[in-house]
Motif scaffolding. Structure first.
Motif, PDB file in Angstrom:
ATOM      1  N   SER A   1       0.813  -1.222   0.000  1.00 36.44           N
ATOM      2  CA  SER A   1       0.000   0.000   0.000  1.00 36.44           C
ATOM      3  C   SER A   1       0.846   1.272   0.000  1.00 36.44           C
ATOM      4  O   SER A   1       0.412   2.314  -0.472  1.00 36.44           O
ATOM      5  CB  SER A   1      -0.958  -0.005   1.204  1.00 36.44           C
ATOM      6  N   SER A   2       2.073   1.164   0.512  1.00 36.21           N
ATOM      7  CA  SER A   2       2.887   2.388   0.589  1.00 36.21           C
ATOM      8  C   SER A   2       3.895   2.503  -0.552  1.00 36.21           C
ATOM      9  O   SER A   2       4.625   3.481  -0.641  1.00 36.21           O
ATOM     10  CB  SER A   2       3.607   2.450   1.936  1.00 36.21           C
TER      11      SER A   2
ATOM     12  N   VAL B   1      22.129   8.718   0.515  1.00 30.88           N
ATOM     13  CA  VAL B   1      20.827   8.427   1.136  1.00 30.88           C
ATOM     14  C   VAL B   1      19.814   8.094   0.047  1.00 30.88           C
ATOM     15  O   VAL B   1      19.073   7.106   0.128  1.00 30.88           O
ATOM     16  CB  VAL B   1      20.344   9.641   1.975  1.00 30.88           C
ATOM     17  N   LEU B   2      19.834   8.909  -1.022  1.00 25.11           N
ATOM     18  CA  LEU B   2      18.885   8.678  -2.120  1.00 25.11           C
ATOM     19  C   LEU B   2      19.204   7.387  -2.867  1.00 25.11           C
ATOM     20  O   LEU B   2      18.294   6.677  -3.314  1.00 25.11           O
ATOM     21  CB  LEU B   2      18.900   9.869  -3.078  1.00 25.11           C
ATOM     22  N   ILE B   3      20.493   7.088  -2.996  1.00 23.68           N
ATOM     23  CA  ILE B   3      20.871   5.848  -3.701  1.00 23.68           C
ATOM     24  C   ILE B   3      20.407   4.629  -2.903  1.00 23.68           C
ATOM     25  O   ILE B   3      19.845   3.681  -3.461  1.00 23.68           O
ATOM     26  CB  ILE B   3      22.396   5.833  -3.969  1.00 23.68           C
ATOM     27  N   ILE B   4      20.593   4.680  -1.573  1.00 21.09           N
ATOM     28  CA  ILE B   4      20.113   3.563  -0.730  1.00 21.09           C
ATOM     29  C   ILE B   4      18.585   3.466  -0.814  1.00 21.09           C
ATOM     30  O   ILE B   4      18.014   2.378  -0.925  1.00 21.09           O
ATOM     31  CB  ILE B   4      20.596   3.746   0.734  1.00 21.09           C
ATOM     32  N   PHE B   5      17.931   4.617  -0.812  1.00 20.36           N
ATOM     33  CA  PHE B   5      16.467   4.692  -0.959  1.00 20.36           C
ATOM     34  C   PHE B   5      16.050   3.993  -2.267  1.00 20.36           C
ATOM     35  O   PHE B   5      15.080   3.212  -2.299  1.00 20.36           O
ATOM     36  CB  PHE B   5      16.054   6.165  -0.988  1.00 20.36           C
ATOM     37  N   ALA B   6      16.827   4.236  -3.350  1.00 19.15           N
ATOM     38  CA  ALA B   6      16.509   3.631  -4.654  1.00 19.15           C
ATOM     39  C   ALA B   6      16.537   2.106  -4.559  1.00 19.15           C
ATOM     40  O   ALA B   6      15.637   1.423  -5.069  1.00 19.15           O
ATOM     41  CB  ALA B   6      17.502   4.110  -5.704  1.00 19.15           C
ATOM     42  N   TYR B   7      17.567   1.560  -3.887  1.00 17.29           N
ATOM     43  CA  TYR B   7      17.670   0.097  -3.770  1.00 17.29           C
ATOM     44  C   TYR B   7      16.544  -0.464  -2.895  1.00 17.29           C
ATOM     45  O   TYR B   7      16.006  -1.540  -3.179  1.00 17.29           O
ATOM     46  CB  TYR B   7      19.046  -0.295  -3.212  1.00 17.29           C
ATOM     47  N   ILE B   8      16.192   0.271  -1.827  1.00 16.93           N
ATOM     48  CA  ILE B   8      15.096  -0.200  -0.956  1.00 16.93           C
ATOM     49  C   ILE B   8      13.781  -0.222  -1.748  1.00 16.93           C
ATOM     50  O   ILE B   8      13.002  -1.171  -1.667  1.00 16.93           O
ATOM     51  CB  ILE B   8      14.980   0.691   0.309  1.00 16.93           C
ATOM     52  N   LEU B   9      13.589   0.827  -2.549  1.00 16.90           N
ATOM     53  CA  LEU B   9      12.382   0.892  -3.390  1.00 16.90           C
ATOM     54  C   LEU B   9      12.302  -0.313  -4.314  1.00 16.90           C
ATOM     55  O   LEU B   9      11.239  -0.918  -4.475  1.00 16.90           O
ATOM     56  CB  LEU B   9      12.431   2.148  -4.258  1.00 16.90           C
ATOM     57  N   ALA B  10      13.444  -0.638  -4.942  1.00 16.33           N
ATOM     58  CA  ALA B  10      13.470  -1.765  -5.875  1.00 16.33           C
ATOM     59  C   ALA B  10      13.079  -3.052  -5.156  1.00 16.33           C
ATOM     60  O   ALA B  10      12.262  -3.832  -5.664  1.00 16.33           O
ATOM     61  CB  ALA B  10      14.854  -1.888  -6.494  1.00 16.33           C
ATOM     62  N   LEU B  11      13.631  -3.255  -3.957  1.00 13.31           N
ATOM     63  CA  LEU B  11      13.316  -4.482  -3.214  1.00 13.31           C
ATOM     64  C   LEU B  11      11.850  -4.523  -2.786  1.00 13.31           C
ATOM     65  O   LEU B  11      11.217  -5.572  -2.812  1.00 13.31           O
ATOM     66  CB  LEU B  11      14.225  -4.590  -1.979  1.00 13.31           C
ATOM     67  N   SER B  12      11.337  -3.348  -2.426  1.00 15.81           N
ATOM     68  CA  SER B  12       9.939  -3.327  -1.971  1.00 15.81           C
ATOM     69  C   SER B  12       8.953  -3.507  -3.121  1.00 15.81           C
ATOM     70  O   SER B  12       7.746  -3.585  -2.902  1.00 15.81           O
ATOM     71  CB  SER B  12       9.639  -2.041  -1.195  1.00 15.81           C
ATOM     72  N   SER B  13       9.465  -3.578  -4.361  1.00 17.71           N
ATOM     73  CA  SER B  13       8.544  -3.795  -5.494  1.00 17.71           C
ATOM     74  C   SER B  13       8.210  -5.269  -5.670  1.00 17.71           C
ATOM     75  O   SER B  13       7.332  -5.613  -6.454  1.00 17.71           O
ATOM     76  CB  SER B  13       9.190  -3.276  -6.781  1.00 17.71           C
TER      77      SER B  13
END
Lengths: 99, 546
Positions: free
Chosen positions: B12-13, B39-51
């Protein structure tokens, strides 16, 4: 100046588009590729075919790379494509029958 | 149990997180907020995993069609071409360090027409510049193009034209909508613009040929594949190596499928025959290209072997941005590229593009050889994967509202565009018009057989525009000193040491200094009776008299 620019543009079209475009009509069946694919294939086949053919002719037979030989190679590619295309579409065959 | 609780929260998020991520990039690029790149690069990888949870839920995909696609593509092409011409609006000096080198080699080949100058070429040309590109520039030269037009008009055209084969290949594997997103991302890619600004001529031509080769392989048009693959091999060795690795993996995949189908009962003979036919033709393609490339490679095989063995012994990145810098340049589509890769992996769609991403990614991440140079094709496959991620996981999703998905797509484009705009704004030619004028002065006011000594930063320009023999540290064929000796020469003020250093070179000898990197070369030593300052406008030129 204008004639020079037009000449260069025409030269670019002859080298980068015409031979490949002629080949696409032979190598792909009607409707197999659309206009975008034809643009890409025309460019790619032109930049791959003419320089390679001229290189092999120069390397194997000592043929010189100059304007006349380049034009001959491009002309032969176009002529070959035209003959195959006409034959494929049955235009010659149809004419004979008509006569 | 825990995972089951977390999964709906992630699902949902996910879109909200993507929007926050893109907004953060935009605000950072506009200078409104200050966030660390990492920070943004780590955010990018977390986003990819959360997909992963949303991807697992995708059951079927629609084939997205686009109206007026040719007009849209031509508009993207014109935009890309215009962006590449922008740096020339107020400056006539070609971009990139390699401009002089390309100018020199293009003219070397053109001057040797109607023959191909293989035997007379210096070793550095043979090892770094395969014939392919120069056979094409020779053709264009015959039809009226000069070397400057090729660098300043034809090269930007090639860079912009790249979006066409990219579109065609992406559409062939996926659909029109994914392909158009890929074309737009390519037009907005700061990395592709960086390739242009460094004037990587061979690279761009090779990318076009590789994309076309992938298209022919997918279509199973082997004769055409042999043609484009041979041209690729004649043009650029690293991209040729990359495509060969992809082809070998593809062959392995086919053999594996054949073995599996033989062990499986119920597989019909026809599909086995198709697999056998594909294997035969792929092997035939490799053999045919090997034979056709012999005239190109045989005369240079020892040089290529030396380059390859030194690259394997001590892997070097090559001259391009490193992966950390690349992560930032592609930050707007990086998470979506990883999402696209995960999408293909989860759907077990191990097609040629997946193989490309796997091979190319491995070379760059594990730093195998010339890994920084392989970022250029990696960016292209990331663009395609990014388009897959954006289309199938967002635009096609039933769980995400269409408006939100379109807003997200626009945010990706705007963020990429802002990063690109910053790059375009900061792109400058390596030397000024005055400094280039000084080099042109050399060509008109010095003897034909004269030698020019220059720093390695200035040397390509002197080589390309002075039309004289250039002596520079570690470059070209006339350098007769080791790095330490050069350093000593740059540093010294002593006339005797200077004379001793220069004594090994033939005369007439000139020294060109653009004025850049003044701290490297001490000019004081040239204020003596042995040197005459013959030019001093923007750059200095000395004539050696002793």
């Amino acid at each position: 100046m204008v004639a020079e620019i037009l000449g260069t543009i025409l030269g670019a079209i002859i080298v980068l588009f015409v031979p490949g475009c002629a080949l696409t009509f032979v190598l792909f069946k009607g409707g197999e590729i659309d206009n975008i694919e034809r643009i890409v294939m025309s460019f790619a086949l032109s930049i791959a075919s003419v320089p390679l053919i001229l290189f092999y002719l120069s390397w194997g037979f000592g043929i010189k790379i100059n304007l006349i030989n380049s034009l001959v190679v491009i002309f032969l590619i176009v002529l070959f494509s035209l003959i195959v295309w006409v034959k494929k579409r049955g235009i010659i065959h149809w004419r004979f029958k008509y006569n | 149990m825990q995972l089951k609780k977390v999964r709906p929260i992630i699902e949902s998020s996910f879109v909200q997180l993507c929007i926050i991520f893109l907004a953060a990039i935009l605000l950072k690029e506009l200078g409104i907020v200050s966030i660390e790149d990492n920070v943004l690069i780590i955010f990018a990888y977390i986003l990819a995993l959360s997909s992963i949870p949303p991807i697992l839920k995708i059951k079927e995909i629609k084939v997205g069609k686009i109206p007026y696609v040719l007009i849209i593509l031509i508009s993207i092409f014109l935009f890309t071409f215009a962006v590449r011409l922008l740096p020339y609006a107020e400056n006539s000096v070609p971009l990139g360090y390699d401009a002089g080198l390309y100018k020199h080699v293009i003219e070397l080949y053109a001057d040797n027409l109607p023959d191909v100058p293989e035997a007379g070429l210096p070793e550095w040309v043979k090892s770094a510049y395969p014939q392919g590109l120069f056979l094409l520039t020779n053709e264009l030269h015959i039809f009226g193009f000069d070397s400057i037009e090729l660098i300043k008009i034809f090269f930007p055209f090639l860079c912009a034209f790249l979006i066409f084969p990219l579109f065609v290949v992406t559409r062939e594997f996926f659909d029109e909508r994914t392909a158009i997103i890929a074309a737009i991302l390519c037009a907005l890619s700061a990395t592709q613009f960086h390739v242009f600004s460094l004037l990587y001529f061979k690279n761009v031509l090779a990318l076009i040929l590789m994309l076309v080769s992938i298209y022919f392989l997918k279509k199973e048009r082997y004769a055409l594949l042999i043609l484009s693959y041979t041209a690729l091999g004649a043009c650029h060795k690293p991209t040729f190596l990359l495509f060969t690795l992809i082809l070998i993996l593809y062959l392995g995949q086919l053999v594996f499928s054949l073995i599996r189908s033989r062990n499986k009962e119920g597989t019909n003979g026809r599909s086995k025959n198709v697999l056998i036919k594909k294997i035969k033709f792929t092997i035939l393609t490799l053999v045919a290209v090997g034979i056709l490339l012999m005239p190109f490679y045989l005369t240079r095989i020892d040089l290529y072997y030396n380059v390859l063995s030194s690259a394997v012994d001590a892997p070097s990145g090559g001259t391009f941005i490193n992966f950390q810098e690349y992560e930032w340049l592609s930050i707007a589509y990086l998470p979506f590229a990883l999402i696209g890769f995960l999408y293909l992996a989860i759907k077990r769609d191990f097609n040629l593009l997946f193989l490309w991403a796997a091979v190319n990614g491995s070379i760059v991440v594990f730093k195998l050889l010339f890994y920084n140079r392989f970022i250029i094709p990696l960016d292209l496959i990331f663009i395609i994967l990014g388009a897959i991620g954006l289309n199938y996981v967002f635009l096609d999703s039933k769980k995400i509202s269409k408006r939100l998905a379109v807003a997200l797509l626009l945010l990706v484009f705007i963020s990429s565009g802002v990063i690109l705009a910053e790059r375009v704004q900061n792109t400058r030619a390596s030397i000024t018009e005055n400094q280039l004028e000084a080099v042109v002065w050399l060509s008109k006011n010095t003897e034909d057989g004269a030698y020019m000594l220059a720093l390695s930063y200035d040397a390509p320009w002197v080589l390309g525009w002075s039309k004289r023999r250039v002596i520079a540290p570690g470059l070209f064929e006339y350098d007769r000193h080791e790095t330490d000796e050069w350093r000593e020469f740059f540093r010294t003020k002593d006339l005797n040491e200077t004379k001793e250093f220069l004594s090994v070179y033939e005369r007439p000898l000139y020294i060109y200094h653009s004025g850049k990197y003044k701290y490297i070369l001490d000019l004081e030593k040239f204020d003596s009776e042995c040197f005459e300052k013959v030019y001093d406008r923007g750059a200095v030129i000395y004539r050696y008299l002793c």
